[in-house]
Design a protein around this motif. Structure first.
Motif, PDB file in Angstrom:
ATOM      1  N   GLY A  62      55.763  31.840  58.442  1.00 64.89           N
ATOM      2  CA  GLY A  62      55.023  32.357  57.294  1.00 64.89           C
ATOM      3  C   GLY A  62      54.096  33.497  57.682  1.00 64.89           C
ATOM      4  N   LYS A  63      53.409  33.355  58.813  1.00 65.13           N
ATOM      5  CA  LYS A  63      52.531  34.436  59.297  1.00 65.13           C
ATOM      6  C   LYS A  63      53.344  35.686  59.615  1.00 65.13           C
ATOM      7  CE  LYS A  63      49.284  31.337  61.476  1.00 65.13           C
ATOM      8  NZ  LYS A  63      49.185  30.597  62.706  1.00 65.13           N
ATOM      9  N   GLU A  65      56.402  36.550  58.441  1.00 60.27           N
ATOM     10  CA  GLU A  65      57.065  37.129  57.272  1.00 60.27           C
ATOM     11  C   GLU A  65      56.084  37.703  56.253  1.00 60.27           C
ATOM     12  OE1 GLU A  65      59.741  34.147  55.764  1.00 60.27           O
ATOM     13  OE2 GLU A  65      60.939  34.162  57.605  1.00 60.27           O
ATOM     14  N   ASP A  66      54.937  37.047  56.095  1.00 56.89           N
ATOM     15  CA  ASP A  66      53.986  37.471  55.062  1.00 56.89           C
ATOM     16  C   ASP A  66      52.934  38.450  55.574  1.00 56.89           C
ATOM     17  OD1 ASP A  66      55.361  35.740  53.409  1.00 56.89           O
ATOM     18  OD2 ASP A  66      53.872  34.134  53.564  1.00 56.89           O
ATOM     19  N   LEU A  67      52.720  38.492  56.880  1.00 57.64           N
ATOM     20  CA  LEU A  67      51.638  39.316  57.415  1.00 57.64           C
ATOM     21  C   LEU A  67      52.095  40.316  58.476  1.00 57.64           C
ATOM     22  CD1 LEU A  67      49.047  36.396  57.687  1.00 57.64           C
ATOM     23  CD2 LEU A  67      49.051  38.229  55.979  1.00 57.64           C
ATOM     24  N   PRO A  70      55.154  42.798  57.292  1.00 56.51           N
ATOM     25  CA  PRO A  70      54.662  43.838  56.378  1.00 56.51           C
ATOM     26  C   PRO A  70      53.707  44.822  57.071  1.00 56.51           C
ATOM     27  CG  PRO A  70      54.658  41.724  55.268  1.00 56.51           C
ATOM     28  CD  PRO A  70      54.949  41.453  56.725  1.00 56.51           C
ATOM     29  N   VAL A 164      45.897  31.683  56.807  1.00 48.75           N
ATOM     30  CA  VAL A 164      47.080  30.819  56.859  1.00 48.75           C
ATOM     31  C   VAL A 164      46.761  29.545  57.639  1.00 48.75           C
ATOM     32  CG1 VAL A 164      49.453  30.588  57.709  1.00 48.75           C
ATOM     33  CG2 VAL A 164      48.732  32.705  56.578  1.00 48.75           C
TER      34      VAL A 164
END
Length: 185
Positions: A62-63, A65-67, A70, A164
């Protein structure tokens, strides 16, 4: 694990990799013992599946892919081709392996030979994938990220990691999941 997000864009991710690898290697050892005739400890396999689903995927990936990804895109790296695209594809492959493991666990536990074979095949596939995946991230992608995301962008990214880390994953904190890894190991 101690949180040290300020040193680079990937410090906490590299640290989390070590815990993920430890659990993967433990599962590999359990599978090897099983092949040598020792009964597979399905309770511990279930804990490994939970750890991979919640810590490795929901929290750690999640870290990324989301942070992180990007952040790298903002510096000009493509999400659709190249290293980020490969990592995203491998995240999806890992999710599929873990889903197969989870879906076959109870059948394997109850003696269903096909479910047992499916569980072992998916576990072997996941372990091979995650070891190779982490090597690529630690030795290639993360070095690129550490050179691209610096200064204020790094501080902002690391603040996002902290956010997160403060979430829960199916009711479990990151610390709960780290304790689960300790139980497994």
């Amino acid at each position: 694990m101690t949180e040290n997000h300020d040193s680079s864009a990937t410090a906490v991710l590299r640290e989390e990799h070590q815990l993920i690898l430890s659990v993967a290697h433990h599962l590999k050892g359990m599978l090897a013992a099983d092949r040598d005739g020792a009964p597979l400890d399905y309770d511990t396999v279930g804990k490994c599946i939970t750890f991979f689903r919640l810590f490795a995927d929901a929290c750690h990936h999640g870290k990324e892919e989301d942070l992180l990804f990007p952040g790298m895109e903002a510096q000009g790296m493509s999400r659709d081709t190249g290293p980020i695209a490969v990592m995203l594809y491998e995240h999806d492959q890992g999710r599929a392996f873990v889903a197969t493991m989870a879906g076959s666990l109870e059948g394997a536990r109850s003696g269903d030979n096909q479910a047992g074979d499916d569980l072992r095949t998916a576990a072997d596939g996941f372990i091979s994938l995650i070891v190779d995946h982490i090597s690529k991230e630690d030795n290639i992608l993360f070095n690129m990220a550490d050179g691209m995301i610096v200064g204020a962008e790094c501080v902002e990214l690391c603040a996002g990691y902290e956010e997160v880390c403060g979430r829960t994953f199916e009711g479990r904190t990151k610390e709960d999941l780290e304790r689960l890894a300790e139980e497994i190991l």
